[in-house]
Design a protein around this motif. Structure first.
Motif, PDB file in Angstrom:
ATOM      1  N   ILE A   8       0.827  -1.205   0.000  1.00  0.00           N
ATOM      2  CA  ILE A   8       0.000   0.000   0.000  1.00  0.00           C
ATOM      3  C   ILE A   8       0.861   1.255   0.000  1.00  0.00           C
ATOM      4  O   ILE A   8       0.471   2.302  -0.553  1.00  0.00           O
ATOM      5  N   LYS A   9       2.051   1.187   0.565  1.00  0.00           N
ATOM      6  CA  LYS A   9       2.945   2.342   0.514  1.00  0.00           C
ATOM      7  C   LYS A   9       3.357   2.654  -0.923  1.00  0.00           C
ATOM      8  O   LYS A   9       3.428   3.826  -1.319  1.00  0.00           O
ATOM      9  N   VAL A  10       3.591   1.610  -1.709  1.00  0.00           N
ATOM     10  CA  VAL A  10       3.930   1.814  -3.119  1.00  0.00           C
ATOM     11  C   VAL A  10       2.738   2.419  -3.863  1.00  0.00           C
ATOM     12  O   VAL A  10       2.879   3.390  -4.625  1.00  0.00           O
ATOM     13  N   VAL A  11       1.566   1.853  -3.652  1.00  0.00           N
ATOM     14  CA  VAL A  11       0.369   2.341  -4.345  1.00  0.00           C
ATOM     15  C   VAL A  11       0.121   3.807  -4.029  1.00  0.00           C
ATOM     16  O   VAL A  11      -0.104   4.636  -4.930  1.00  0.00           O
ATOM     17  N   LYS A  12       0.150   4.163  -2.758  1.00  0.00           N
ATOM     18  CA  LYS A  12      -0.126   5.545  -2.371  1.00  0.00           C
ATOM     19  C   LYS A  12       0.944   6.502  -2.904  1.00  0.00           C
ATOM     20  O   LYS A  12       0.642   7.629  -3.304  1.00  0.00           O
ATOM     21  N   ALA A  13       2.190   6.044  -2.926  1.00  0.00           N
ATOM     22  CA  ALA A  13       3.255   6.889  -3.472  1.00  0.00           C
ATOM     23  C   ALA A  13       3.031   7.163  -4.955  1.00  0.00           C
ATOM     24  O   ALA A  13       3.189   8.297  -5.430  1.00  0.00           O
ATOM     25  N   LEU A  14       2.624   6.125  -5.684  1.00  0.00           N
ATOM     26  CA  LEU A  14       2.395   6.297  -7.122  1.00  0.00           C
ATOM     27  C   LEU A  14       1.156   7.142  -7.403  1.00  0.00           C
ATOM     28  O   LEU A  14       1.063   7.785  -8.447  1.00  0.00           O
ATOM     29  N   TRP A  15       0.193   7.146  -6.498  1.00  0.00           N
ATOM     30  CA  TRP A  15      -0.972   8.013  -6.656  1.00  0.00           C
ATOM     31  C   TRP A  15      -0.630   9.485  -6.439  1.00  0.00           C
ATOM     32  O   TRP A  15      -1.403  10.367  -6.796  1.00  0.00           O
ATOM     33  N   SER A  16       0.515   9.769  -5.846  1.00  0.00           N
ATOM     34  CA  SER A  16       0.876  11.147  -5.516  1.00  0.00           C
ATOM     35  C   SER A  16       1.197  11.980  -6.746  1.00  0.00           C
ATOM     36  O   SER A  16       1.166  13.208  -6.704  1.00  0.00           O
ATOM     37  N   GLY A  17       1.537  11.313  -7.851  1.00  0.00           N
ATOM     38  CA  GLY A  17       1.936  12.031  -9.053  1.00  0.00           C
ATOM     39  C   GLY A  17       3.408  12.367  -9.091  1.00  0.00           C
ATOM     40  O   GLY A  17       3.921  12.838 -10.114  1.00  0.00           O
ATOM     41  N   GLU A  18       4.109  12.122  -7.999  1.00  0.00           N
ATOM     42  CA  GLU A  18       5.537  12.414  -7.951  1.00  0.00           C
ATOM     43  C   GLU A  18       6.346  11.249  -8.515  1.00  0.00           C
ATOM     44  O   GLU A  18       5.846  10.135  -8.662  1.00  0.00           O
TER      45      GLU A  18
ATOM     46  N   GLN B 246      -2.131   2.938  10.697  1.00  0.00           N
ATOM     47  CA  GLN B 246      -1.017   3.597  10.022  1.00  0.00           C
ATOM     48  C   GLN B 246      -1.368   4.078   8.616  1.00  0.00           C
ATOM     49  O   GLN B 246      -0.978   5.187   8.225  1.00  0.00           O
ATOM     50  N   GLU B 247      -2.104   3.278   7.848  1.00  0.00           N
ATOM     51  CA  GLU B 247      -2.206   3.546   6.411  1.00  0.00           C
ATOM     52  C   GLU B 247      -3.616   3.769   5.870  1.00  0.00           C
ATOM     53  O   GLU B 247      -3.769   4.272   4.764  1.00  0.00           O
ATOM     54  N   ALA B 248      -4.653   3.391   6.599  1.00  0.00           N
ATOM     55  CA  ALA B 248      -6.013   3.461   6.045  1.00  0.00           C
ATOM     56  C   ALA B 248      -6.670   4.810   6.325  1.00  0.00           C
ATOM     57  O   ALA B 248      -6.254   5.562   7.218  1.00  0.00           O
ATOM     58  N   ASP B 249      -7.716   5.092   5.565  1.00  0.00           N
ATOM     59  CA  ASP B 249      -8.576   6.246   5.820  1.00  0.00           C
ATOM     60  C   ASP B 249      -9.809   5.838   6.612  1.00  0.00           C
ATOM     61  O   ASP B 249     -10.338   6.615   7.402  1.00  0.00           O
TER      62      ASP B 249
ATOM     63  N   ARG C 257      -0.394   6.589  14.495  1.00  0.00           N
ATOM     64  CA  ARG C 257      -0.903   6.942  13.171  1.00  0.00           C
ATOM     65  C   ARG C 257      -0.051   8.068  12.585  1.00  0.00           C
ATOM     66  O   ARG C 257       0.193   9.080  13.248  1.00  0.00           O
ATOM     67  N   LYS C 258       0.346   7.896  11.327  1.00  0.00           N
ATOM     68  CA  LYS C 258       1.169   8.899  10.657  1.00  0.00           C
ATOM     69  C   LYS C 258       0.333   9.824   9.765  1.00  0.00           C
ATOM     70  O   LYS C 258       0.798  10.883   9.371  1.00  0.00           O
ATOM     71  N   GLN C 259      -0.887   9.397   9.435  1.00  0.00           N
ATOM     72  CA  GLN C 259      -1.723  10.193   8.540  1.00  0.00           C
ATOM     73  C   GLN C 259      -2.206  11.461   9.244  1.00  0.00           C
ATOM     74  O   GLN C 259      -2.434  11.481  10.462  1.00  0.00           O
ATOM     75  N   LEU C 260      -2.404  12.513   8.468  1.00  0.00           N
ATOM     76  CA  LEU C 260      -2.862  13.777   9.033  1.00  0.00           C
ATOM     77  C   LEU C 260      -4.332  13.703   9.448  1.00  0.00           C
ATOM     78  O   LEU C 260      -4.717  14.229  10.490  1.00  0.00           O
ATOM     79  N   GLN C 261      -5.144  13.056   8.630  1.00  0.00           N
ATOM     80  CA  GLN C 261      -6.567  12.975   8.917  1.00  0.00           C
ATOM     81  C   GLN C 261      -6.844  11.844   9.913  1.00  0.00           C
ATOM     82  O   GLN C 261      -6.211  10.788   9.856  1.00  0.00           O
ATOM     83  N   PRO C 262      -7.801  12.043  10.815  1.00  0.00           N
ATOM     84  CA  PRO C 262      -8.137  10.961  11.761  1.00  0.00           C
ATOM     85  C   PRO C 262      -8.747   9.768  11.047  1.00  0.00           C
ATOM     86  O   PRO C 262      -9.400   9.922  10.002  1.00  0.00           O
ATOM     87  N   LEU C 263      -8.538   8.594  11.594  1.00  0.00           N
ATOM     88  CA  LEU C 263      -9.121   7.377  11.036  1.00  0.00           C
ATOM     89  C   LEU C 263     -10.626   7.387  11.270  1.00  0.00           C
ATOM     90  O   LEU C 263     -11.103   7.731  12.358  1.00  0.00           O
ATOM     91  N   ARG C 264     -11.379   7.022  10.241  1.00  0.00           N
ATOM     92  CA  ARG C 264     -12.831   6.921  10.340  1.00  0.00           C
ATOM     93  C   ARG C 264     -13.220   5.446  10.382  1.00  0.00           C
ATOM     94  O   ARG C 264     -12.399   4.565  10.117  1.00  0.00           O
ATOM     95  N   PHE C 265     -14.505   5.187  10.681  1.00  0.00           N
ATOM     96  CA  PHE C 265     -14.927   3.808  10.892  1.00  0.00           C
ATOM     97  C   PHE C 265     -16.207   3.482  10.123  1.00  0.00           C
ATOM     98  O   PHE C 265     -17.124   4.299  10.023  1.00  0.00           O
ATOM     99  N   GLY C 266     -16.226   2.271   9.576  1.00  0.00           N
ATOM    100  CA  GLY C 266     -17.412   1.732   8.926  1.00  0.00           C
ATOM    101  C   GLY C 266     -17.718   0.363   9.508  1.00  0.00           C
ATOM    102  O   GLY C 266     -16.862  -0.250  10.163  1.00  0.00           O
ATOM    103  N   MET C 267     -18.928  -0.118   9.257  1.00  0.00           N
ATOM    104  CA  MET C 267     -19.323  -1.424   9.797  1.00  0.00           C
ATOM    105  C   MET C 267     -20.221  -2.151   8.810  1.00  0.00           C
ATOM    106  O   MET C 267     -21.062  -1.539   8.140  1.00  0.00           O
ATOM    107  N   SER C 268     -20.043  -3.451   8.757  1.00  0.00           N
ATOM    108  CA  SER C 268     -20.898  -4.309   7.943  1.00  0.00           C
ATOM    109  C   SER C 268     -22.110  -4.753   8.753  1.00  0.00           C
ATOM    110  O   SER C 268     -22.003  -4.988   9.960  1.00  0.00           O
ATOM    111  N   ALA C 269     -23.261  -4.872   8.083  1.00  0.00           N
ATOM    112  CA  ALA C 269     -24.458  -5.354   8.783  1.00  0.00           C
ATOM    113  C   ALA C 269     -25.463  -5.898   7.771  1.00  0.00           C
ATOM    114  O   ALA C 269     -25.537  -5.441   6.635  1.00  0.00           O
ATOM    115  N   PHE C 270     -26.213  -6.863   8.221  1.00  0.00           N
ATOM    116  CA  PHE C 270     -27.338  -7.424   7.460  1.00  0.00           C
ATOM    117  C   PHE C 270     -28.604  -6.858   8.107  1.00  0.00           C
ATOM    118  O   PHE C 270     -28.802  -6.983   9.315  1.00  0.00           O
TER     119      PHE C 270
END
Length: 352
Positions: free
Chosen positions: A146-156, A199-202, A226-239
């Motif tokens: 995921i570090k590679v993917v996110k780096a390549l998404w940066s455009g740099e 560390q890596e998720a949104d 956590r190294k990300q600037l934005q706080p981690l958010r949460f989702g949940m699965s449910a039936f």
């Protein structure tokens, strides 16, 4: 209080409840996925998730929707809804996947996200001859990936030297429409999964469980480094099983429980024998019997319209923002939820 977001699990396996009943026949086709997603978008849902397997985990002779080709097509077929495609890093080199994701990001005009899944279904990898490392190593691999993917998404221009991947002077055009990049979801019950998410998720996805357990998970993951600037958010699965009365909903739960046992029991050895024993998720599922996958009805969103609406707000109150939902029969119950439960949630939610 945050306004909840609602999403649907695309039935990539064919169904999320009993496997094959006349009211909702087994159907893992793209045509069905498209129809359900357009319906969900029309009634106000904001997101969808496509799980990823290369063969059906119940039986490889069953149909299985391919996630990434379907996600690209669904991006073209819709206008507003977020499309989340699950990805198992073992199946794609990160440099290839990063470029594919940018393609769907462009098709969707910035509505595309990924769900990073380190994988538990050993059988599909073994049959395909793909190496399947031990549990904790898969998470180390995923972190490098995921570090590679996110780096390549940066455009740099990316120069990266990791444990598993080495990238030299590589950059991609066009850059993402989504800013600063496509969103990264991640779920998992294990300690390595929670640490990687911090560390890596949104957004951290939680399998459906009683609210007391979900609160513990949110507290635990939120405390991790956590190294990300934005706080981690949460989702949940449910039936969801919502009816005019609690009694009717409970009767439907009992009916679906019986049907699910009758129809899935013959295939459970395929899942259990193909499961990595180190996967914590299945130990959690054993504690909370449920209909559906990923915890399903264990989240307790079963009851009258008012009961379900109130319980959704209870989860929102502890930090859950996104509810990724399953229904059965899908189309009918999706409409019922949109017509009866979502308006009640809005009426019950305090005005800020």
């Amino acid at each position: 209080m945050t306004e909840p977001r609602y999403g649907i699990w695309i039935p990539v396996y064919g169904n999320w409840g009993p496997l094959n009943q006349p009211e909702d026949p087994f159907d893992a086709s793209y045509a069905r996925a498209r129809s359900l997603l357009i319906q969900a978008e029309r009634v106000g849902f904001s997101s969808t998730l496509l799980a990823q397997h290369i063969i059906n985990c119940y039986d490889q002779d069953f149909d299985q929707l391919e996630t990434w080709t379907a996600a690209a097509a669904l991006a073209e077929a819709t206008e507003k809804i977020e499309i989340i495609a699950a990805i198992k890093p073992l199946l794609f080199h990160p440099a290839v996947l990063a470029k594919m994701a940018l393609g769907i990001d462009a098709i969707s005009n910035g509505r595309f996200s990924i769900n990073l899944v380190s994988g538990w279904f050993r059988t599909e990898m073994e049959k395909a001859g793909i190496p399947f490392p031990e549990h904790d190593e898969r998470y180390r691999y995923s972190e490098d990936w995921i570090k590679v993917v996110k780096a390549l998404w940066s455009g740099e221009r990316v120069n990266y030297q990791g444990e598993y991947f080495q990238i030299q002077d590589l950059s991609y055009r066009p850059t993402p429409v989504a800013q600063p990049r496509p969103r990264v979801y991640l779920g998992g019950e294990s300690d390595p999964a929670r640490s990687l998410a911090a560390q890596e998720a949104d957004v951290f996805f939680i399998n459906g469980q009683p609210i007391a357990e979900v609160r513990k998970i949110i507290t635990d993951v939120s405390r991790r480094p956590r190294k990300q600037l934005q706080p981690l958010r949460f989702g949940m699965s449910a039936f969801i099983i919502a009816r005019p009365t609690d009694k009717e909903a409970q009767e439907e739960l009992e009916r679906l429980t019986f049907l699910q046992v009758q129809e899935t029991e013959p295939y459970m050895p395929n899942i259990l024998n193909g499961n990595d024993p180190a996967t914590v998720m299945f130990k959690t599922f054993e504690k909370y019997p449920h209909v559906g996958t990923n915890g399903g009805t264990a989240a307790g969103l079963v009851g009258s319209y008012d009961t379900v609406a109130s319980r959704i707000l209870d989860f929102v109150d502890i930090g859950v923002e996104t509810f990724m939902l399953q229904f059965y029969p899908f189309a009918r119950e999706l409409d019922r939820f949109a017509a009866e439960v979502i308006p009640r949630v809005k009426r019950l939610q305090p005005v800020v």
